[in-house]
Design an enzyme around this catalytic site. Sequence first.
Site, PDB file in Angstrom:
ATOM      1  CE  LYS A  53      -3.470  -1.002  -0.544  1.00 34.94           C
ATOM      2  NZ  LYS A  53      -3.867  -1.651  -1.846  1.00 34.94           N
ATOM      3  CD1 TRP A  58       1.091   6.650  -9.897  1.00 38.05           C
ATOM      4  CD2 TRP A  58       1.397   7.304  -7.770  1.00 38.05           C
ATOM      5  NE1 TRP A  58       1.164   8.024  -9.878  1.00 38.05           N
ATOM      6  CE2 TRP A  58       1.343   8.450  -8.587  1.00 38.05           C
ATOM      7  CE3 TRP A  58       1.574   7.467  -6.383  1.00 38.05           C
ATOM      8  CZ2 TRP A  58       1.475   9.741  -8.069  1.00 38.05           C
ATOM      9  CZ3 TRP A  58       1.693   8.747  -5.867  1.00 38.05           C
ATOM     10  CH2 TRP A  58       1.649   9.870  -6.705  1.00 38.05           C
ATOM     11  CG  HIS A 114       4.252  -6.201  -1.239  1.00 28.38           C
ATOM     12  ND1 HIS A 114       4.408  -4.922  -1.713  1.00 28.38           N
ATOM     13  CD2 HIS A 114       2.995  -6.580  -1.627  1.00 28.38           C
ATOM     14  CE1 HIS A 114       3.306  -4.549  -2.350  1.00 28.38           C
ATOM     15  NE2 HIS A 114       2.441  -5.541  -2.316  1.00 28.38           N
ATOM     16  NE  ARG A 136       0.277   6.514   0.891  1.00 25.43           N
ATOM     17  CZ  ARG A 136      -0.954   6.193   0.504  1.00 25.43           C
ATOM     18  NH1 ARG A 136      -1.277   4.914   0.306  1.00 25.43           N
ATOM     19  NH2 ARG A 136      -1.873   7.118   0.305  1.00 25.43           N
ATOM     20  CB  SER A 144      -3.469   2.669   2.253  1.00 32.38           C
ATOM     21  OG  SER A 144      -3.727   2.123   0.988  1.00 32.38           O
ATOM     22  CB  THR A 233       0.703   7.725 -13.907  1.00 25.34           C
ATOM     23  OG1 THR A 233       1.469   8.932 -13.968  1.00 25.34           O
ATOM     24  CG2 THR A 233       1.236   6.737 -14.923  1.00 25.34           C
TER      25      THR A 233
END
Length: 301
Positions: A53, A58, A114, A136, A144, A233
């Site tokens: 997340k 993206w 991940h 992030r 998220s 995007t």
Amino acid sequence: MDSEMVGESKSTKRATLEDLNGVPFHSEMVNGWGPIWNFKARSDDLLICTYPKAGTTWIQEIVDMIQHGGDLQKCARAPIYERIPFIEIYLPDFKISGVEKANAMASPRTLKSHLPVQLLPPSFWEQKSKIIYVARNPKDNVVSYFHFHLMNKTKPEPGNWEEFLETFMAGKVSCGSWFDHVRGWWKAKDRHPVLYLFYEDVKENPGREIRKVAEFLDIQLPESVLNQIVLHTKFERMKVNPMTNYTTLPSSLLDHSISPFMRKGTVGNWKEHFTVAQSERMDDLCAQLLKGSGLSFRTEL
Ligand code: A3P
């Protein structure tokens, strides 16, 4: 994942977590770990790695667009999970194996993972494959991840927000501690070709960050192509694009009526979830667990 392989009517069993060298993961993946650990990376592979997340999809779409010179049709050739296999996904009930999908792919491949740095298959280090890591801020990341647990029927039951936040802060969610993840990968860039990006930077100035990615990949980007990629995007575009919004998977796996995969796409949505006390606790944890790393995160723009 291959949506055709997934039975529409199949009801999905939520995962239980199991320890893999100190990091919790879905038990099915842990049981199928051998082929993942022995995965054969190639020197011209590009790996996109993130904590779940953090903006994986993206950056995947950005990379695919850069690699295809901003050609919209080429980037619409298949859903993002087909274009860029997720190497450690292993759902035998749904006949989904990221390793098998990646093995069947011609070079040059772009792959997704991940995994925390210590669990990355060693062949990536041996082959010196390029890696893009996106991090992030933990507050938006956990919000998220909470909503994703609600809508992704393969995830363990998250409990309520308060409970999930506790589990996340204790590192007891799938993929383990966010702190260890971002820290481990931050260190890896000193010894391996890793481009380390921040979700907040991409949100603030997508053109600048897309240029960084293109340079890292040694791809020239004319201004017109860059502009096209920035436009295509954008969150609003990716939200309605079936090739990026995960609506091509059956609702028995991802139930977008609970929460869409493309949910908010902002920096600062955490403010609608965290109490002041929870926010302060997270700040304290960051100060404690990121200390000395040189890493810092922006929680608003
Ligand atoms: P939110 O749940 O905060 O909206 P991942 O791809 O790693 O699973 O991350 C998903 C998160 O990235 C979601 O965050 C999603 O909305 C966000 N996201 C996806 N595409 C984005 C875009 N083009 N711009 C901004 N955020 C995006």
